[in-house]
Design a protein around this motif. Structure first.
Motif, PDB file in Angstrom:
ATOM      1  N   CYS A  74      -2.394  18.230   3.445  1.00 56.35           N
ATOM      2  CA  CYS A  74      -3.157  18.291   2.200  1.00 56.35           C
ATOM      3  C   CYS A  74      -2.867  17.086   1.313  1.00 56.35           C
ATOM      4  O   CYS A  74      -2.613  17.204   0.116  1.00 56.35           O
ATOM      5  CB  CYS A  74      -2.912  19.610   1.473  1.00 56.35           C
ATOM      6  SG  CYS A  74      -4.309  20.105   0.427  1.00 56.35           S
ATOM      7  N   VAL A  75      -2.889  15.913   1.942  1.00 55.79           N
ATOM      8  CA  VAL A  75      -2.590  14.657   1.245  1.00 55.79           C
ATOM      9  C   VAL A  75      -3.581  13.588   1.691  1.00 55.79           C
ATOM     10  O   VAL A  75      -4.025  13.587   2.830  1.00 55.79           O
ATOM     11  CB  VAL A  75      -1.126  14.215   1.519  1.00 55.79           C
ATOM     12  CG1 VAL A  75      -0.871  13.995   2.983  1.00 55.79           C
ATOM     13  CG2 VAL A  75      -0.756  12.998   0.717  1.00 55.79           C
ATOM     14  N   VAL A  76      -3.942  12.716   0.763  1.00 64.13           N
ATOM     15  CA  VAL A  76      -4.767  11.551   1.072  1.00 64.13           C
ATOM     16  C   VAL A  76      -3.969  10.312   0.683  1.00 64.13           C
ATOM     17  O   VAL A  76      -3.462  10.222  -0.437  1.00 64.13           O
ATOM     18  CB  VAL A  76      -6.104  11.570   0.295  1.00 64.13           C
ATOM     19  CG1 VAL A  76      -6.902  10.304   0.556  1.00 64.13           C
ATOM     20  CG2 VAL A  76      -6.922  12.783   0.654  1.00 64.13           C
ATOM     21  N   SER A  77      -3.857   9.377   1.618  1.00 67.76           N
ATOM     22  CA  SER A  77      -3.090   8.153   1.374  1.00 67.76           C
ATOM     23  C   SER A  77      -3.996   6.994   1.003  1.00 67.76           C
ATOM     24  O   SER A  77      -5.082   6.846   1.563  1.00 67.76           O
ATOM     25  CB  SER A  77      -2.290   7.787   2.629  1.00 67.76           C
ATOM     26  OG  SER A  77      -1.351   8.782   2.918  1.00 67.76           O
ATOM     27  N   TYR A  78      -3.515   6.190   0.073  1.00 68.53           N
ATOM     28  CA  TYR A  78      -4.180   4.958  -0.338  1.00 68.53           C
ATOM     29  C   TYR A  78      -3.177   3.825  -0.132  1.00 68.53           C
ATOM     30  O   TYR A  78      -2.462   3.448  -1.063  1.00 68.53           O
ATOM     31  CB  TYR A  78      -4.653   5.042  -1.795  1.00 68.53           C
ATOM     32  CG  TYR A  78      -5.707   6.105  -1.981  1.00 68.53           C
ATOM     33  CD1 TYR A  78      -7.048   5.807  -1.791  1.00 68.53           C
ATOM     34  CD2 TYR A  78      -5.356   7.410  -2.286  1.00 68.53           C
ATOM     35  CE1 TYR A  78      -8.023   6.789  -1.917  1.00 68.53           C
ATOM     36  CE2 TYR A  78      -6.321   8.403  -2.410  1.00 68.53           C
ATOM     37  CZ  TYR A  78      -7.649   8.077  -2.227  1.00 68.53           C
ATOM     38  OH  TYR A  78      -8.596   9.057  -2.349  1.00 68.53           O
ATOM     39  N   PRO A  79      -3.087   3.311   1.107  1.00 72.17           N
ATOM     40  CA  PRO A  79      -2.069   2.296   1.402  1.00 72.17           C
ATOM     41  C   PRO A  79      -2.264   0.993   0.636  1.00 72.17           C
ATOM     42  O   PRO A  79      -1.319   0.229   0.473  1.00 72.17           O
ATOM     43  CB  PRO A  79      -2.200   2.085   2.913  1.00 72.17           C
ATOM     44  CG  PRO A  79      -3.528   2.642   3.293  1.00 72.17           C
ATOM     45  CD  PRO A  79      -3.889   3.668   2.264  1.00 72.17           C
ATOM     46  N   SER A  80      -3.477   0.752   0.130  1.00 68.35           N
ATOM     47  CA  SER A  80      -3.720  -0.454  -0.680  1.00 68.35           C
ATOM     48  C   SER A  80      -3.463  -0.201  -2.150  1.00 68.35           C
ATOM     49  O   SER A  80      -3.658  -1.088  -2.977  1.00 68.35           O
ATOM     50  CB  SER A  80      -5.166  -0.927  -0.494  1.00 68.35           C
ATOM     51  OG  SER A  80      -5.394  -1.261   0.847  1.00 68.35           O
ATOM     52  N   GLY A  81      -3.063   1.023  -2.493  1.00 66.67           N
ATOM     53  CA  GLY A  81      -2.727   1.356  -3.871  1.00 66.67           C
ATOM     54  C   GLY A  81      -3.935   1.682  -4.732  1.00 66.67           C
ATOM     55  O   GLY A  81      -5.074   1.702  -4.269  1.00 66.67           O
ATOM     56  N   ILE A  82      -3.657   1.960  -5.989  1.00 70.21           N
ATOM     57  CA  ILE A  82      -4.674   2.236  -6.996  1.00 70.21           C
ATOM     58  C   ILE A  82      -4.264   1.455  -8.243  1.00 70.21           C
ATOM     59  O   ILE A  82      -3.195   1.694  -8.811  1.00 70.21           O
ATOM     60  CB  ILE A  82      -4.776   3.746  -7.315  1.00 70.21           C
ATOM     61  CG1 ILE A  82      -5.107   4.551  -6.049  1.00 70.21           C
ATOM     62  CG2 ILE A  82      -5.817   3.987  -8.403  1.00 70.21           C
ATOM     63  CD1 ILE A  82      -5.056   6.058  -6.244  1.00 70.21           C
ATOM     64  N   ASN A  83      -5.109   0.518  -8.648  1.00 68.92           N
ATOM     65  CA  ASN A  83      -4.800  -0.301  -9.818  1.00 68.92           C
ATOM     66  C   ASN A  83      -5.081   0.458 -11.106  1.00 68.92           C
ATOM     67  O   ASN A  83      -5.914   1.361 -11.138  1.00 68.92           O
ATOM     68  CB  ASN A  83      -5.624  -1.588  -9.795  1.00 68.92           C
ATOM     69  CG  ASN A  83      -5.195  -2.505  -8.666  1.00 68.92           C
ATOM     70  OD1 ASN A  83      -4.033  -2.523  -8.277  1.00 68.92           O
ATOM     71  ND2 ASN A  83      -6.136  -3.260  -8.134  1.00 68.92           N
ATOM     72  N   SER A  84      -4.417   0.061 -12.163  1.00 70.37           N
ATOM     73  CA  SER A  84      -4.686   0.630 -13.474  1.00 70.37           C
ATOM     74  C   SER A  84      -6.131   0.324 -13.839  1.00 70.37           C
ATOM     75  O   SER A  84      -6.594  -0.813 -13.705  1.00 70.37           O
ATOM     76  CB  SER A  84      -3.739   0.048 -14.517  1.00 70.37           C
ATOM     77  OG  SER A  84      -3.940   0.676 -15.764  1.00 70.37           O
TER      78      SER A  84
END
Length: 136
Positions: A74-84
């Motif tokens: 129940c997780v979604v990964s964002y390996p490139s991140g999330i910028n402000s």
């Protein structure tokens, strides 16, 4: 007789009054929450002033302990991140280990958490939203 019929239909139960809401903590964004067919989707964003190098967004049911590691399901990964200032579409479903209702009217209540890293280190764990949803 009318009151008895309404009671038996569940009109007076608390779950019949439950709506679909996603209440984000300060610095975070959560909107467009939909629970349908065992899939929960919503738009998530952060405006904390810090760019996240990596991020894992996950759901924990109400009453769960604060996490110390990223769950296996129940997780979604964002390996490139999330910028402000950035928003992303999050989709969590039973196919990736969630336990969401698949029938119309089924309900969930819980929290959205994020585990992220920054240039200063991490992982940091933050509860970013509280949600309730009724399957449609």
């Amino acid at each position: 007789v009318v009151l008895g019929a309404l009671f038996s239909l569940g009109v007076f139960s608390g779950t019949s009054l439950l709506g679909t809401t996603c209440i984000a903590s300060s610095g975070y964004y959560c909107s467009g929450l939909v629970l349908h067919g065992g899939t929960l989707s919503f738009t998530f964003g952060q405006s904390t002033g810090v760019n996240w190098l990596t991020a894992n967004v996950f759901y924990l049911p109400s009453g769960s302990a604060s996490p110390s590691s990223v769950p296996n399901s129940c997780v979604v990964s964002y390996p490139s991140g999330i910028n402000s200032g950035q928003t992303v579409q999050v989709t969590l479903s039973n196919t990736n280990g969630c336990s969401f209702p698949t029938t119309i009217g089924g309900t969930i209540a819980g929290n959205i958490w994020v585990a992220y890293t920054t240039s200063s280190g991490g992982p940091y764990f933050t509860q970013v939203a509280t949600l309730t949803a009724k399957a449609s």
